[in-house]
Design a protein around this motif. Structure first.
Motif, mmCIF file in Angstrom:
data_model
loop_
_atom_site.group_PDB
_atom_site.id
_atom_site.type_symbol
_atom_site.label_atom_id
_atom_site.label_comp_id
_atom_site.label_asym_id
_atom_site.label_seq_id
_atom_site.Cartn_x
_atom_site.Cartn_y
_atom_site.Cartn_z
ATOM 1 N N ASP A 85 0.868 -1.187 0.000
ATOM 2 C CA ASP A 85 0.000 0.000 0.000
ATOM 3 C C ASP A 85 0.899 1.229 0.000
ATOM 4 O O ASP A 85 1.413 1.640 1.042
ATOM 5 N N LEU A 86 1.087 1.829 -1.150
ATOM 6 C CA LEU A 86 1.994 2.975 -1.269
ATOM 7 C C LEU A 86 1.461 4.212 -0.548
ATOM 8 O O LEU A 86 2.243 5.027 -0.067
ATOM 9 N N ALA A 87 0.142 4.348 -0.465
ATOM 10 C CA ALA A 87 -0.421 5.496 0.252
ATOM 11 C C ALA A 87 -0.080 5.413 1.737
ATOM 12 O O ALA A 87 0.375 6.386 2.353
ATOM 13 N N LYS A 88 -0.291 4.246 2.314
ATOM 14 C CA LYS A 88 0.033 4.038 3.723
ATOM 15 C C LYS A 88 1.530 4.193 3.958
ATOM 16 O O LYS A 88 1.967 4.831 4.926
ATOM 17 N N TRP A 89 2.323 3.627 3.057
ATOM 18 C CA TRP A 89 3.774 3.727 3.178
ATOM 19 C C TRP A 89 4.234 5.184 3.122
ATOM 20 O O TRP A 89 5.135 5.596 3.866
ATOM 21 N N SER A 90 3.611 5.979 2.264
ATOM 22 C CA SER A 90 3.968 7.393 2.134
ATOM 23 C C SER A 90 3.743 8.141 3.447
ATOM 24 O O SER A 90 4.580 8.943 3.875
ATOM 25 N N VAL A 91 2.603 7.881 4.071
ATOM 26 C CA VAL A 91 2.300 8.528 5.349
ATOM 27 C C VAL A 91 3.316 8.106 6.407
ATOM 28 O O VAL A 91 3.762 8.924 7.225
ATOM 29 N N GLU A 92 3.714 6.843 6.390
ATOM 30 C CA GLU A 92 4.723 6.350 7.340
ATOM 31 C C GLU A 92 6.072 7.033 7.124
ATOM 32 O O GLU A 92 6.878 7.122 8.053
ATOM 33 N N GLN A 93 6.286 7.549 5.927
ATOM 34 C CA GLN A 93 7.534 8.265 5.624
ATOM 35 C C GLN A 93 7.379 9.775 5.828
ATOM 36 O O GLN A 93 8.201 10.558 5.360
ATOM 37 N N ASN A 94 6.304 10.152 6.560
ATOM 38 C CA ASN A 94 6.019 11.570 6.816
ATOM 39 C C ASN A 94 5.837 12.361 5.521
ATOM 40 O O ASN A 94 6.303 13.504 5.390
ATOM 41 N N SER A 95 5.167 11.755 4.555
ATOM 42 C CA SER A 95 4.916 12.401 3.275
ATOM 43 C C SER A 95 3.471 12.113 2.867
ATOM 44 O O SER A 95 2.620 11.887 3.724
ATOM 45 N N SER A 96 3.185 12.151 1.575
ATOM 46 C CA SER A 96 1.825 11.908 1.093
ATOM 47 C C SER A 96 1.873 11.116 -0.204
ATOM 48 O O SER A 96 2.897 11.066 -0.896
ATOM 49 N N TYR A 97 0.753 10.514 -0.520
ATOM 50 C CA TYR A 97 0.632 9.748 -1.760
ATOM 51 C C TYR A 97 0.810 10.673 -2.969
ATOM 52 O O TYR A 97 1.393 10.290 -3.984
ATOM 53 N N LYS A 98 0.306 11.898 -2.853
ATOM 54 C CA LYS A 98 0.453 12.872 -3.938
ATOM 55 C C LYS A 98 1.923 13.160 -4.215
ATOM 56 O O LYS A 98 2.368 13.165 -5.372
ATOM 57 N N ASP A 99 2.701 13.407 -3.161
ATOM 58 C CA ASP A 99 4.130 13.669 -3.339
ATOM 59 C C ASP A 99 4.843 12.442 -3.904
ATOM 60 O O ASP A 99 5.745 12.555 -4.744
ATOM 61 N N LEU A 100 4.449 11.274 -3.439
ATOM 62 C CA LEU A 100 5.056 10.040 -3.942
ATOM 63 C C LEU A 100 4.882 9.935 -5.449
ATOM 64 O O LEU A 100 5.839 9.663 -6.190
ATOM 65 N N LYS A 101 3.671 10.171 -5.934
ATOM 66 C CA LYS A 101 3.379 10.050 -7.348
ATOM 67 C C LYS A 101 3.955 11.220 -8.154
ATOM 68 O O LYS A 101 4.319 11.063 -9.326
ATOM 69 N N THR A 102 4.033 12.386 -7.535
ATOM 70 C CA THR A 102 4.571 13.554 -8.227
ATOM 71 C C THR A 102 6.053 13.380 -8.540
ATOM 72 O O THR A 102 6.502 13.673 -9.659
ATOM 73 N N TYR A 103 6.823 12.895 -7.566
ATOM 74 C CA TYR A 103 8.273 12.807 -7.731
ATOM 75 C C TYR A 103 8.748 11.411 -8.133
ATOM 76 O O TYR A 103 9.941 11.213 -8.376
ATOM 77 N N ASN A 104 7.812 10.485 -8.257
ATOM 78 C CA ASN A 104 8.126 9.127 -8.725
ATOM 79 C C ASN A 104 7.047 8.667 -9.699
ATOM 80 O O ASN A 104 6.351 7.672 -9.442
ATOM 81 N N PRO A 105 6.890 9.357 -10.810
ATOM 82 C CA PRO A 105 5.805 9.008 -11.743
ATOM 83 C C PRO A 105 5.972 7.638 -12.384
ATOM 84 O O PRO A 105 5.033 7.127 -12.994
ATOM 85 N N TRP A 106 7.144 7.050 -12.220
ATOM 86 C CA TRP A 106 7.386 5.699 -12.756
ATOM 87 C C TRP A 106 6.649 4.627 -11.957
ATOM 88 O O TRP A 106 6.504 3.491 -12.424
ATOM 89 N N LEU A 107 6.170 4.957 -10.764
ATOM 90 C CA LEU A 107 5.314 4.050 -9.989
ATOM 91 C C LEU A 107 3.894 4.172 -10.532
ATOM 92 O O LEU A 107 3.248 5.203 -10.371
ATOM 93 N N ARG A 108 3.392 3.128 -11.175
ATOM 94 C CA ARG A 108 2.160 3.237 -11.944
ATOM 95 C C ARG A 108 0.906 2.751 -11.224
ATOM 96 O O ARG A 108 -0.207 2.978 -11.703
ATOM 97 N N THR A 109 1.051 2.059 -10.088
ATOM 98 C CA THR A 109 -0.122 1.602 -9.348
ATOM 99 C C THR A 109 0.028 2.004 -7.888
ATOM 100 O O THR A 109 0.895 2.814 -7.539
ATOM 101 N N ASN A 110 -0.800 1.427 -7.008
ATOM 102 C CA ASN A 110 -0.734 1.779 -5.580
ATOM 103 C C ASN A 110 0.096 0.780 -4.783
ATOM 104 O O ASN A 110 0.014 0.729 -3.557
ATOM 105 N N LYS A 111 0.886 -0.037 -5.499
ATOM 106 C CA LYS A 111 1.771 -0.963 -4.799
ATOM 107 C C LYS A 111 3.062 -1.144 -5.583
ATOM 108 O O LYS A 111 3.159 -0.749 -6.757
ATOM 109 N N LEU A 112 4.070 -1.730 -4.937
ATOM 110 C CA LEU A 112 5.355 -1.988 -5.584
ATOM 111 C C LEU A 112 5.844 -3.367 -5.173
ATOM 112 O O LEU A 112 6.134 -3.608 -3.992
ATOM 113 N N SER A 113 5.901 -4.259 -6.140
ATOM 114 C CA SER A 113 6.411 -5.607 -5.881
ATOM 115 C C SER A 113 7.908 -5.636 -6.194
ATOM 116 O O SER A 113 8.313 -5.299 -7.310
ATOM 117 N N VAL A 114 8.700 -6.016 -5.211
ATOM 118 C CA VAL A 114 10.159 -6.010 -5.362
ATOM 119 C C VAL A 114 10.666 -7.446 -5.400
ATOM 120 O O VAL A 114 10.501 -8.205 -4.442
#
Length: 313
Positions: free
Chosen positions: A272-301
Protein backbone atom coordinates in the motif's frame (compact mmCIF):
# COMPACT_ATOMS: atom_id res chain seq x y z
CA UNK A 1 -32.98 68.92 -27.67
CA UNK A 2 -35.26 66.85 -29.91
CA UNK A 3 -34.85 63.25 -31.13
CA UNK A 4 -33.04 64.31 -34.32
CA UNK A 5 -30.39 66.10 -32.28
CA UNK A 6 -29.91 63.05 -30.06
CA UNK A 7 -29.56 60.85 -33.13
CA UNK A 8 -26.94 63.18 -34.65
CA UNK A 9 -25.03 63.27 -31.36
CA UNK A 10 -25.13 59.45 -31.14
CA UNK A 11 -23.74 59.14 -34.68
CA UNK A 12 -20.96 61.63 -33.88
CA UNK A 13 -20.00 59.68 -30.74
CA UNK A 14 -19.83 56.39 -32.67
CA UNK A 15 -17.84 58.05 -35.43
CA UNK A 16 -15.40 59.59 -32.93
CA UNK A 17 -14.84 56.25 -31.23
CA UNK A 18 -14.22 54.59 -34.59
CA UNK A 19 -11.78 57.30 -35.67
CA UNK A 20 -9.92 57.06 -32.37
CA UNK A 21 -9.61 53.28 -32.64
CA UNK A 22 -8.30 53.55 -36.21
CA UNK A 23 -5.74 56.24 -35.35
CA UNK A 24 -4.45 54.49 -32.22
CA UNK A 25 -4.16 51.16 -34.04
CA UNK A 26 -1.44 52.68 -36.22
CA UNK A 27 0.63 53.91 -33.28
CA UNK A 28 3.27 51.93 -31.38
CA UNK A 29 1.87 52.79 -27.93
CA UNK A 30 -1.86 53.54 -28.26
CA UNK A 31 -4.15 54.66 -25.46
CA UNK A 32 -6.75 52.03 -24.65
CA UNK A 33 -9.58 54.27 -23.37
CA UNK A 34 -11.73 57.12 -24.78
CA UNK A 35 -13.65 59.58 -22.60
CA UNK A 36 -16.79 61.00 -24.24
CA UNK A 37 -19.00 63.71 -22.69
CA UNK A 38 -22.72 63.56 -23.31
CA UNK A 39 -23.75 67.15 -23.95
CA UNK A 40 -27.38 66.42 -23.13
CA UNK A 41 -26.74 65.18 -19.59
CA UNK A 42 -23.22 66.44 -18.92
CA UNK A 43 -22.17 62.92 -17.92
CA UNK A 44 -18.88 61.39 -19.06
CA UNK A 45 -18.76 57.93 -20.60
CA UNK A 46 -15.59 55.87 -20.79
CA UNK A 47 -15.27 53.70 -23.88
CA UNK A 48 -12.54 51.06 -23.85
CA UNK A 49 -10.72 50.56 -27.14
CA UNK A 50 -8.58 47.42 -27.54
CA UNK A 51 -4.92 48.27 -27.71
CA UNK A 52 -3.04 47.25 -30.84
CA UNK A 53 0.46 45.84 -30.75
CA UNK A 54 2.54 45.66 -33.86
CA UNK A 55 3.86 42.24 -34.86
CA UNK A 56 7.62 42.31 -34.59
CA UNK A 57 9.91 40.89 -37.24
CA UNK A 58 12.98 39.18 -35.83
CA UNK A 59 16.51 39.42 -37.10
CA UNK A 60 17.61 36.20 -38.73
CA UNK A 61 20.41 34.41 -36.84
CA UNK A 62 23.67 34.91 -38.69
CA UNK A 63 25.34 31.80 -37.34
CA UNK A 64 23.69 28.78 -35.82
CA UNK A 65 25.00 25.37 -34.88
CA UNK A 66 23.60 22.14 -33.54
CA UNK A 67 25.99 20.12 -31.38
CA UNK A 68 28.86 22.07 -32.92
CA UNK A 69 27.73 21.39 -36.49
CA UNK A 70 26.98 24.43 -38.66
CA UNK A 71 23.47 25.01 -40.01
CA UNK A 72 23.69 26.08 -43.70
CA UNK A 73 21.67 29.27 -43.36
CA UNK A 74 23.05 30.51 -46.68
CA UNK A 75 20.59 28.13 -48.36
CA UNK A 76 17.21 29.80 -48.82
CA UNK A 77 15.05 26.79 -48.02
CA UNK A 78 17.03 26.13 -44.82
CA UNK A 79 16.52 29.74 -43.73
CA UNK A 80 12.79 29.59 -44.44
CA UNK A 81 12.34 26.33 -42.55
CA UNK A 82 14.18 27.73 -39.53
CA UNK A 83 12.21 30.99 -39.53
CA UNK A 84 8.95 29.06 -39.69
CA UNK A 85 9.72 27.28 -36.43
CA UNK A 86 11.09 30.40 -34.75
CA UNK A 87 7.97 32.45 -35.50
CA UNK A 88 5.57 29.62 -34.63
CA UNK A 89 7.15 29.17 -31.19
CA UNK A 90 8.15 32.77 -30.47
CA UNK A 91 4.54 33.87 -30.89
CA UNK A 92 3.06 30.87 -29.11
CA UNK A 93 3.66 32.87 -25.94
CA UNK A 94 1.90 30.77 -23.30
CA UNK A 95 3.49 27.49 -24.40
CA UNK A 96 6.98 28.94 -24.78
CA UNK A 97 6.91 30.75 -21.43
CA UNK A 98 5.76 27.64 -19.58
CA UNK A 99 8.35 25.50 -21.37
CA UNK A 100 11.08 27.94 -20.37
CA UNK A 101 9.87 27.86 -16.78
CA UNK A 102 9.82 24.04 -16.74
CA UNK A 103 13.31 23.92 -18.21
CA UNK A 104 14.58 25.58 -15.03
CA UNK A 105 13.32 22.53 -13.15
CA UNK A 106 14.38 19.69 -15.44
CA UNK A 107 17.37 20.78 -17.52
CA UNK A 108 19.65 20.67 -14.42
CA UNK A 109 18.77 16.95 -14.19
CA UNK A 110 19.18 16.18 -17.90
CA UNK A 111 22.37 18.16 -18.61
CA UNK A 112 24.83 16.30 -16.33
CA UNK A 113 23.60 12.93 -17.63
CA UNK A 114 24.25 14.04 -21.22
CA UNK A 115 27.68 15.28 -20.19
CA UNK A 116 28.51 12.00 -18.44
CA UNK A 117 27.85 10.13 -21.69
CA UNK A 118 29.66 12.71 -23.87
CA UNK A 119 26.42 13.65 -25.59
CA UNK A 120 26.30 17.31 -26.73
CA UNK A 121 24.28 19.55 -24.46
CA UNK A 122 22.02 20.60 -27.36
CA UNK A 123 20.26 17.24 -27.12
CA UNK A 124 18.35 18.49 -24.09
CA UNK A 125 16.17 20.27 -26.65
CA UNK A 126 15.24 16.89 -28.11
CA UNK A 127 13.45 16.04 -24.87
CA UNK A 128 11.83 19.47 -24.94
CA UNK A 129 10.55 19.03 -28.52
CA UNK A 130 9.43 15.46 -27.83
CA UNK A 131 7.34 16.17 -24.75
CA UNK A 132 7.47 19.81 -23.70
CA UNK A 133 9.29 18.46 -20.61
CA UNK A 134 6.15 16.69 -19.43
CA UNK A 135 5.29 13.02 -18.93
CA UNK A 136 2.92 12.92 -21.86
CA UNK A 137 1.52 9.97 -23.82
CA UNK A 138 1.48 10.16 -27.61
CA UNK A 139 -1.40 8.79 -29.73
CA UNK A 140 0.93 5.93 -30.73
CA UNK A 141 1.66 5.08 -27.08
CA UNK A 142 5.10 6.65 -26.64
CA UNK A 143 5.57 7.87 -23.07
CA UNK A 144 7.65 10.11 -20.87
CA UNK A 145 10.00 13.02 -21.50
CA UNK A 146 11.90 11.09 -24.18
CA UNK A 147 8.80 9.49 -25.71
CA UNK A 148 9.85 5.85 -25.88
CA UNK A 149 7.58 3.19 -27.26
CA UNK A 150 7.36 0.12 -25.02
CA UNK A 151 9.47 -2.07 -27.31
CA UNK A 152 12.18 0.57 -27.65
CA UNK A 153 12.22 1.21 -23.92
CA UNK A 154 12.76 -2.45 -23.17
CA UNK A 155 15.52 -2.66 -25.80
CA UNK A 156 17.24 0.21 -23.97
CA UNK A 157 17.04 -1.65 -20.62
CA UNK A 158 14.13 0.23 -19.10
CA UNK A 159 11.83 -1.74 -16.83
CA UNK A 160 8.25 -1.62 -18.10
CA UNK A 161 5.53 -3.53 -16.28
CA UNK A 162 2.09 -2.97 -14.78
CA UNK A 163 3.62 -1.52 -11.60
CA UNK A 164 6.79 0.12 -12.87
CA UNK A 165 7.36 2.09 -16.07
CA UNK A 166 10.81 3.64 -16.20
CA UNK A 167 9.94 5.62 -19.30
CA UNK A 168 8.50 8.01 -16.69
CA UNK A 169 11.75 7.97 -14.69
CA UNK A 170 13.60 11.09 -15.82
CA UNK A 171 17.11 10.01 -14.88
CA UNK A 172 16.78 6.44 -16.17
CA UNK A 173 15.00 7.43 -19.37
CA UNK A 174 17.68 10.05 -20.05
CA UNK A 175 20.31 7.35 -19.58
CA UNK A 176 18.38 5.22 -22.09
CA UNK A 177 18.20 8.13 -24.53
CA UNK A 178 21.98 8.49 -24.29
CA UNK A 179 22.39 4.82 -25.18
CA UNK A 180 20.25 5.35 -28.28
CA UNK A 181 22.07 8.54 -29.27
CA UNK A 182 25.50 6.92 -29.01
CA UNK A 183 24.30 3.99 -31.12
CA UNK A 184 22.94 6.37 -33.76
CA UNK A 185 26.17 8.38 -33.79
CA UNK A 186 28.06 5.15 -34.42
CA UNK A 187 25.92 4.69 -37.54
CA UNK A 188 25.88 8.25 -38.92
CA UNK A 189 28.98 9.96 -37.55
CA UNK A 190 27.28 13.36 -37.18
CA UNK A 191 24.94 14.69 -34.52
CA UNK A 192 22.43 16.38 -36.83
CA UNK A 193 21.58 13.05 -38.41
CA UNK A 194 21.40 11.51 -34.93
CA UNK A 195 18.78 14.08 -33.95
CA UNK A 196 16.75 13.41 -37.11
CA UNK A 197 16.94 9.67 -36.49
CA UNK A 198 15.41 10.16 -33.05
CA UNK A 199 12.24 11.11 -34.89
CA UNK A 200 12.17 8.58 -37.73
CA UNK A 201 14.51 5.87 -36.51
CA UNK A 202 18.03 4.82 -37.49
CA UNK A 203 16.77 2.41 -40.15
CA UNK A 204 14.35 4.92 -41.64
CA UNK A 205 16.92 7.70 -41.96
CA UNK A 206 19.55 5.31 -43.32
CA UNK A 207 17.11 4.14 -45.99
CA UNK A 208 16.35 7.72 -47.11
CA UNK A 209 20.05 8.56 -47.30
CA UNK A 210 20.74 5.51 -49.44
CA UNK A 211 17.74 6.14 -51.71
CA UNK A 212 18.61 9.78 -52.31
CA UNK A 213 22.40 9.39 -52.32
CA UNK A 214 22.71 12.22 -49.81
CA UNK A 215 24.55 11.86 -46.47
CA UNK A 216 23.46 15.27 -45.15
CA UNK A 217 20.16 15.79 -43.32
CA UNK A 218 19.72 19.27 -44.81
CA UNK A 219 19.89 17.82 -48.35
CA UNK A 220 17.27 15.13 -47.83
CA UNK A 221 13.61 15.14 -48.84
CA UNK A 222 11.84 13.69 -45.81
CA UNK A 223 8.33 13.38 -44.43
CA UNK A 224 6.78 16.53 -43.01
CA UNK A 225 7.41 15.66 -39.37
CA UNK A 226 11.08 14.75 -39.71
CA UNK A 227 11.65 17.60 -42.16
CA UNK A 228 10.57 20.04 -39.43
CA UNK A 229 11.98 18.11 -36.48
CA UNK A 230 15.58 19.37 -36.38
CA UNK A 231 14.38 22.91 -37.12
CA UNK A 232 12.06 22.78 -34.11
CA UNK A 233 15.08 21.83 -32.00
CA UNK A 234 17.10 24.68 -33.52
CA UNK A 235 14.28 27.16 -32.95
CA UNK A 236 14.03 26.33 -29.25
CA UNK A 237 17.79 26.50 -28.90
CA UNK A 238 17.73 29.99 -30.45
CA UNK A 239 14.82 31.12 -28.24
CA UNK A 240 16.40 29.75 -25.06
CA UNK A 241 19.86 31.13 -25.74
CA UNK A 242 18.65 34.57 -26.88
CA UNK A 243 15.32 35.11 -25.10
CA UNK A 244 15.55 38.92 -24.97
CA UNK A 245 15.73 39.11 -28.76
CA UNK A 246 12.32 37.46 -28.94
CA UNK A 247 10.61 39.36 -26.15
CA UNK A 248 11.06 36.84 -23.33
CA UNK A 249 12.51 38.47 -20.23
CA UNK A 250 12.28 35.77 -17.57
CA UNK A 251 14.40 36.33 -14.48
CA UNK A 252 15.88 33.67 -12.23
CA UNK A 253 12.93 33.81 -9.83
CA UNK A 254 10.50 33.02 -12.65
CA UNK A 255 11.85 29.55 -13.36
CA UNK A 256 10.38 26.49 -11.67
CA UNK A 257 12.77 24.67 -9.34
CA UNK A 258 12.92 21.09 -8.16
CA UNK A 259 12.51 21.00 -4.38
CA UNK A 260 15.11 19.34 -2.23
CA UNK A 261 14.38 15.61 -2.20
CA UNK A 262 15.47 12.74 0.02
CA UNK A 263 16.10 9.27 -1.34
CA UNK A 264 14.74 6.11 0.27
CA UNK A 265 16.14 2.75 -0.78
CA UNK A 266 13.47 0.05 -1.03
CA UNK A 267 14.29 -3.67 -1.34
CA UNK A 268 11.04 -5.12 0.07
CA UNK A 269 7.59 -5.10 -1.54
CA UNK A 270 5.14 -2.35 -0.56
CA UNK A 271 1.50 -3.44 -0.63
CA UNK A 272 0.00 0.00 0.00
CA UNK A 273 1.99 2.98 -1.27
CA UNK A 274 -0.42 5.50 0.25
CA UNK A 275 0.03 4.04 3.72
CA UNK A 276 3.77 3.73 3.18
CA UNK A 277 3.97 7.39 2.13
CA UNK A 278 2.30 8.53 5.35
CA UNK A 279 4.72 6.35 7.34
CA UNK A 280 7.53 8.27 5.62
CA UNK A 281 6.02 11.57 6.82
CA UNK A 282 4.92 12.40 3.28
CA UNK A 283 1.83 11.91 1.09
CA UNK A 284 0.63 9.75 -1.76
CA UNK A 285 0.45 12.87 -3.94
CA UNK A 286 4.13 13.67 -3.34
CA UNK A 287 5.06 10.04 -3.94
CA UNK A 288 3.38 10.05 -7.35
CA UNK A 289 4.57 13.55 -8.23
CA UNK A 290 8.27 12.81 -7.73
CA UNK A 291 8.13 9.13 -8.73
CA UNK A 292 5.81 9.01 -11.74
CA UNK A 293 7.39 5.70 -12.76
CA UNK A 294 5.31 4.05 -9.99
CA UNK A 295 2.16 3.24 -11.94
CA UNK A 296 -0.12 1.60 -9.35
CA UNK A 297 -0.73 1.78 -5.58
CA UNK A 298 1.77 -0.96 -4.80
CA UNK A 299 5.36 -1.99 -5.58
CA UNK A 300 6.41 -5.61 -5.88
CA UNK A 301 10.16 -6.01 -5.36
CA UNK A 302 11.83 -9.17 -6.63
CA UNK A 303 14.65 -10.77 -4.68
CA UNK A 304 17.89 -8.93 -5.27
CA UNK A 305 16.10 -5.93 -6.77
CA UNK A 306 16.22 -2.44 -5.29
CA UNK A 307 14.42 0.81 -6.02
CA UNK A 308 15.10 4.40 -5.04
CA UNK A 309 12.04 6.45 -4.11
CA UNK A 310 12.28 10.23 -3.81
CA UNK A 311 10.21 12.33 -1.40
CA UNK A 312 10.45 15.96 -0.33
CA UNK A 313 13.14 16.48 2.29
Amino acid sequence: MNKIHFFILYVLIIGLAGWFYYSTATQANPVGEVIIKNEATGQEQRVSVPEFTRVKLFDTPQNLTFAGEAVPLDQQDILERLEREIYVNAYWNSNTILTMKRAGKFFPIIEPILEKHNIPNDFKYVALVESGLMNVVSPAGARGFWQFMESTGKELNLEISNEVDERYHLEKSTEAACRYLKKAYGRFGNWTSVAASYNMGITGLSKRKNEQLMPNYYSLLLNEETSRYVFRILAFKELFENPDMYGYELQEQHFYKMPKLREIMVDDSINDLAKWSVEQNSSYKDLKTYNPWLRTNKLSVKKGRQYTIKLPA
